[in-house]
Enzyme design. Structure first.
Site, PDB file in Angstrom:
ATOM      1  CE1 TYR A 128      -9.993 -46.386  12.532  1.00 60.99           C
ATOM      2  CE2 TYR A 128     -10.016 -44.446  11.105  1.00 60.99           C
ATOM      3  CZ  TYR A 128      -9.806 -45.020  12.344  1.00 60.99           C
ATOM      4  OH  TYR A 128      -9.433 -44.221  13.407  1.00 60.99           O
ATOM      5  CB  SER A 130     -11.381 -40.953  12.970  1.00 58.49           C
ATOM      6  OG  SER A 130     -10.405 -40.588  12.002  1.00 58.49           O
TER       7      SER A 130
END
Length: 251
Positions: free
Chosen positions: A151, A138
Protein backbone atom coordinates in the site's frame (compact mmCIF):
# COMPACT_ATOMS: atom_id res chain seq x y z
CA UNK A 1 -9.79 23.63 -10.05
CA UNK A 2 -13.21 25.22 -9.84
CA UNK A 3 -15.13 24.03 -6.79
CA UNK A 4 -18.50 24.28 -8.51
CA UNK A 5 -20.01 23.81 -11.96
CA UNK A 6 -18.14 20.59 -12.83
CA UNK A 7 -19.17 17.11 -13.83
CA UNK A 8 -17.07 14.96 -11.51
CA UNK A 9 -16.42 11.21 -11.58
CA UNK A 10 -15.26 9.76 -8.26
CA UNK A 11 -14.06 6.17 -8.06
CA UNK A 12 -14.57 4.36 -4.78
CA UNK A 13 -17.44 6.74 -4.13
CA UNK A 14 -19.57 4.34 -2.13
CA UNK A 15 -17.85 4.79 1.23
CA UNK A 16 -15.16 6.55 3.23
CA UNK A 17 -13.29 9.48 1.74
CA UNK A 18 -14.83 8.87 -1.69
CA UNK A 19 -18.38 9.18 -0.42
CA UNK A 20 -17.53 12.20 1.71
CA UNK A 21 -15.88 13.96 -1.23
CA UNK A 22 -18.84 13.09 -3.45
CA UNK A 23 -21.30 14.59 -0.99
CA UNK A 24 -19.18 17.71 -0.50
CA UNK A 25 -18.89 18.34 -4.23
CA UNK A 26 -22.58 17.56 -4.72
CA UNK A 27 -23.51 20.19 -2.13
CA UNK A 28 -21.13 22.65 -3.79
CA UNK A 29 -23.12 22.55 -7.02
CA UNK A 30 -21.46 19.91 -9.15
CA UNK A 31 -22.88 16.99 -11.10
CA UNK A 32 -21.31 14.05 -9.28
CA UNK A 33 -21.01 10.52 -10.60
CA UNK A 34 -19.75 7.89 -8.17
CA UNK A 35 -18.28 4.57 -9.27
CA UNK A 36 -17.44 1.31 -7.53
CA UNK A 37 -17.98 -2.43 -7.41
CA UNK A 38 -20.64 -2.57 -4.69
CA UNK A 39 -23.99 -1.66 -6.21
CA UNK A 40 -25.78 -1.64 -2.86
CA UNK A 41 -23.44 1.01 -1.44
CA UNK A 42 -23.66 3.14 -4.58
CA UNK A 43 -27.46 3.00 -4.44
CA UNK A 44 -27.40 3.99 -0.77
CA UNK A 45 -25.31 7.07 -1.54
CA UNK A 46 -27.35 8.23 -4.54
CA UNK A 47 -30.62 7.71 -2.65
CA UNK A 48 -29.34 9.91 0.16
CA UNK A 49 -28.18 12.53 -2.36
CA UNK A 50 -30.85 13.13 -5.03
CA UNK A 51 -29.31 14.11 -8.34
CA UNK A 52 -26.10 12.18 -7.78
CA UNK A 53 -25.49 9.39 -10.31
CA UNK A 54 -23.68 6.05 -10.09
CA UNK A 55 -21.93 3.63 -12.43
CA UNK A 56 -20.52 0.20 -11.69
CA UNK A 57 -16.76 -0.22 -12.09
CA UNK A 58 -14.28 -2.99 -11.35
CA UNK A 59 -11.10 -0.93 -11.19
CA UNK A 60 -8.93 -4.09 -11.20
CA UNK A 61 -10.28 -5.28 -14.57
CA UNK A 62 -8.55 -3.52 -17.49
CA UNK A 63 -11.32 -4.43 -19.95
CA UNK A 64 -13.99 -3.16 -17.58
CA UNK A 65 -12.07 0.09 -17.07
CA UNK A 66 -12.00 0.71 -20.83
CA UNK A 67 -15.69 -0.09 -21.25
CA UNK A 68 -16.57 1.99 -18.20
CA UNK A 69 -14.71 5.03 -19.56
CA UNK A 70 -16.64 4.84 -22.82
CA UNK A 71 -19.92 4.57 -20.92
CA UNK A 72 -19.03 7.48 -18.63
CA UNK A 73 -18.22 9.81 -21.53
CA UNK A 74 -21.34 8.77 -23.47
CA UNK A 75 -23.61 9.19 -20.45
CA UNK A 76 -21.96 12.37 -19.14
CA UNK A 77 -20.43 14.26 -22.07
CA UNK A 78 -19.72 17.28 -19.83
CA UNK A 79 -17.40 15.17 -17.66
CA UNK A 80 -14.36 17.27 -16.87
CA UNK A 81 -12.97 15.98 -13.55
CA UNK A 82 -11.96 12.50 -12.44
CA UNK A 83 -11.01 11.78 -8.84
CA UNK A 84 -9.03 8.56 -8.49
CA UNK A 85 -10.08 7.60 -4.98
CA UNK A 86 -10.66 3.83 -5.18
CA UNK A 87 -8.08 1.94 -3.16
CA UNK A 88 -7.41 -0.96 -0.83
CA UNK A 89 -5.11 -1.19 2.18
CA UNK A 90 -4.23 -4.56 3.69
CA UNK A 91 -1.57 -5.68 6.10
CA UNK A 92 1.10 -8.05 4.81
CA UNK A 93 3.35 -10.41 6.76
CA UNK A 94 6.30 -10.69 4.43
CA UNK A 95 8.22 -13.28 6.46
CA UNK A 96 5.25 -15.65 6.27
CA UNK A 97 5.69 -15.77 2.50
CA UNK A 98 1.99 -15.40 1.63
CA UNK A 99 1.90 -11.70 0.79
CA UNK A 100 2.24 -11.78 -3.00
CA UNK A 101 -1.49 -12.03 -3.73
CA UNK A 102 -2.23 -9.02 -1.55
CA UNK A 103 0.62 -7.08 -3.15
CA UNK A 104 -0.59 -7.80 -6.68
CA UNK A 105 -4.18 -6.86 -5.86
CA UNK A 106 -3.03 -3.66 -4.16
CA UNK A 107 -0.95 -2.55 -7.12
CA UNK A 108 -3.73 -3.43 -9.58
CA UNK A 109 -6.24 -1.35 -7.62
CA UNK A 110 -4.19 1.55 -6.32
CA UNK A 111 -1.76 2.14 -9.18
CA UNK A 112 -2.77 0.40 -12.39
CA UNK A 113 -6.42 1.36 -11.89
CA UNK A 114 -5.81 5.13 -11.94
CA UNK A 115 -3.29 4.82 -14.78
CA UNK A 116 -5.66 2.78 -16.93
CA UNK A 117 -8.66 5.01 -16.26
CA UNK A 118 -6.64 8.14 -16.97
CA UNK A 119 -5.43 6.67 -20.26
CA UNK A 120 -9.02 5.92 -21.22
CA UNK A 121 -10.43 9.32 -20.19
CA UNK A 122 -7.60 11.68 -21.11
CA UNK A 123 -8.54 12.18 -24.78
CA UNK A 124 -11.98 13.37 -23.64
CA UNK A 125 -10.67 15.46 -20.73
CA UNK A 126 -8.34 17.32 -23.08
CA UNK A 127 -11.38 18.56 -25.01
CA UNK A 128 -12.82 20.21 -21.88
CA UNK A 129 -11.76 23.81 -21.17
CA UNK A 130 -11.36 23.38 -17.40
CA UNK A 131 -10.47 19.77 -16.64
CA UNK A 132 -8.72 18.07 -13.75
CA UNK A 133 -7.26 14.72 -12.81
CA UNK A 134 -7.26 14.34 -9.04
CA UNK A 135 -5.25 11.53 -7.47
CA UNK A 136 -5.55 10.38 -3.88
CA UNK A 137 -2.22 9.27 -2.48
CA UNK A 138 -1.44 9.13 1.26
CA UNK A 139 0.90 10.44 3.90
CA UNK A 140 2.37 6.95 3.64
CA UNK A 141 3.64 7.88 0.18
CA UNK A 142 6.34 9.85 2.00
CA UNK A 143 6.97 7.72 5.09
CA UNK A 144 5.93 4.06 4.76
CA UNK A 145 4.00 1.98 7.26
CA UNK A 146 5.95 -1.27 7.62
CA UNK A 147 2.84 -3.43 8.08
CA UNK A 148 1.44 -2.28 4.71
CA UNK A 149 4.47 -2.21 2.40
CA UNK A 150 2.60 -2.63 -0.89
CA UNK A 151 0.00 0.00 0.00
CA UNK A 152 2.74 2.45 0.97
CA UNK A 153 4.65 1.69 -2.23
CA UNK A 154 1.54 2.11 -4.39
CA UNK A 155 0.89 5.54 -2.89
CA UNK A 156 4.53 6.59 -3.31
CA UNK A 157 4.15 5.62 -6.96
CA UNK A 158 0.93 7.63 -7.26
CA UNK A 159 2.73 10.67 -5.88
CA UNK A 160 5.58 10.30 -8.36
CA UNK A 161 3.17 9.63 -11.22
CA UNK A 162 1.09 12.69 -10.32
CA UNK A 163 4.17 14.93 -10.37
CA UNK A 164 5.23 13.66 -13.79
CA UNK A 165 1.69 13.85 -15.18
CA UNK A 166 1.36 17.45 -13.94
CA UNK A 167 4.55 18.42 -15.75
CA UNK A 168 3.52 16.73 -19.01
CA UNK A 169 0.04 18.26 -19.01
CA UNK A 170 0.97 21.76 -17.81
CA UNK A 171 0.38 23.30 -21.24
CA UNK A 172 -3.00 21.61 -21.68
CA UNK A 173 -6.42 22.34 -20.17
CA UNK A 174 -5.99 19.44 -17.72
CA UNK A 175 -4.86 20.27 -14.20
CA UNK A 176 -3.33 17.52 -12.03
CA UNK A 177 -4.02 17.65 -8.30
CA UNK A 178 -2.87 15.25 -5.60
CA UNK A 179 -4.71 14.82 -2.30
CA UNK A 180 -2.59 13.14 0.38
CA UNK A 181 -4.72 12.08 3.37
CA UNK A 182 -3.30 11.39 6.80
CA UNK A 183 -4.76 8.64 9.00
CA UNK A 184 -8.51 9.39 8.72
CA UNK A 185 -11.57 7.90 10.43
CA UNK A 186 -12.74 5.57 7.65
CA UNK A 187 -13.01 1.78 7.40
CA UNK A 188 -10.01 1.42 5.07
CA UNK A 189 -8.29 -0.90 7.57
CA UNK A 190 -11.53 -2.12 9.16
CA UNK A 191 -14.38 -0.81 11.37
CA UNK A 192 -12.06 0.08 14.27
CA UNK A 193 -10.36 2.78 12.21
CA UNK A 194 -13.64 4.67 11.85
CA UNK A 195 -13.79 5.25 15.61
CA UNK A 196 -10.06 5.46 16.36
CA UNK A 197 -9.45 8.72 18.29
CA UNK A 198 -5.93 8.81 16.84
CA UNK A 199 -7.37 9.23 13.34
CA UNK A 200 -8.52 12.56 11.89
CA UNK A 201 -12.33 12.89 11.87
CA UNK A 202 -13.56 12.45 8.30
CA UNK A 203 -15.70 15.60 8.28
CA UNK A 204 -12.74 17.72 9.42
CA UNK A 205 -10.53 16.22 6.73
CA UNK A 206 -13.06 16.91 3.97
CA UNK A 207 -13.67 20.48 5.13
CA UNK A 208 -9.94 21.22 5.06
CA UNK A 209 -9.52 19.56 1.66
CA UNK A 210 -12.35 21.58 0.12
CA UNK A 211 -10.89 24.81 1.48
CA UNK A 212 -7.45 23.95 0.11
CA UNK A 213 -8.89 23.03 -3.30
CA UNK A 214 -10.62 26.39 -3.44
CA UNK A 215 -7.37 28.19 -2.62
CA UNK A 216 -5.63 26.30 -5.45
CA UNK A 217 -2.08 25.82 -4.09
CA UNK A 218 0.57 26.33 -6.77
CA UNK A 219 2.19 22.99 -5.94
CA UNK A 220 -0.92 21.09 -7.00
CA UNK A 221 -0.74 19.17 -3.72
CA UNK A 222 -3.55 19.19 -1.15
CA UNK A 223 -1.84 18.53 2.19
CA UNK A 224 -3.92 19.01 5.33
CA UNK A 225 -2.10 20.12 8.47
CA UNK A 226 -2.18 16.65 10.05
CA UNK A 227 -0.39 15.19 7.05
CA UNK A 228 2.43 17.74 6.91
CA UNK A 229 4.78 15.89 9.31
CA UNK A 230 4.73 12.94 6.89
CA UNK A 231 4.76 14.96 3.66
CA UNK A 232 7.73 17.08 4.68
CA UNK A 233 9.67 14.58 6.79
CA UNK A 234 12.43 14.21 4.20
CA UNK A 235 12.68 17.96 3.54
CA UNK A 236 12.91 18.57 7.29
CA UNK A 237 15.57 15.92 7.81
CA UNK A 238 13.16 13.94 10.00
CA UNK A 239 12.32 10.89 7.90
CA UNK A 240 14.11 8.37 10.14
CA UNK A 241 12.56 9.77 13.31
CA UNK A 242 9.07 10.02 11.77
CA UNK A 243 9.38 6.47 10.43
CA UNK A 244 10.16 5.14 13.91
CA UNK A 245 7.35 7.13 15.50
CA UNK A 246 4.79 6.15 12.86
CA UNK A 247 5.57 2.46 13.08
CA UNK A 248 5.64 2.48 16.87
CA UNK A 249 2.10 3.91 16.85
CA UNK A 250 0.74 1.48 14.24
CA UNK A 251 2.98 -1.55 14.63
Amino acid sequence: MNITGNTILITGGGSGIGRALAEAFHKAGNQVVIAGRRETLLHEVTTANPGMEALLLDIQDKDDVAAFARQAVESFPELNVVIHNAGIMRSETVAAGDFLGTAEETIATNLLGPIRLTAALLPHLQTRPHAAIVTVSSGLAFVPLATTPSYSASKAAIHSWSMALREQLKKTSVEVIEIAPPYVQTELLGPQQAIDPAAMPLAEFIAEVMALLESAPASGEIIVERCKPLRFAAENGQIAAVFVQLNAQHG
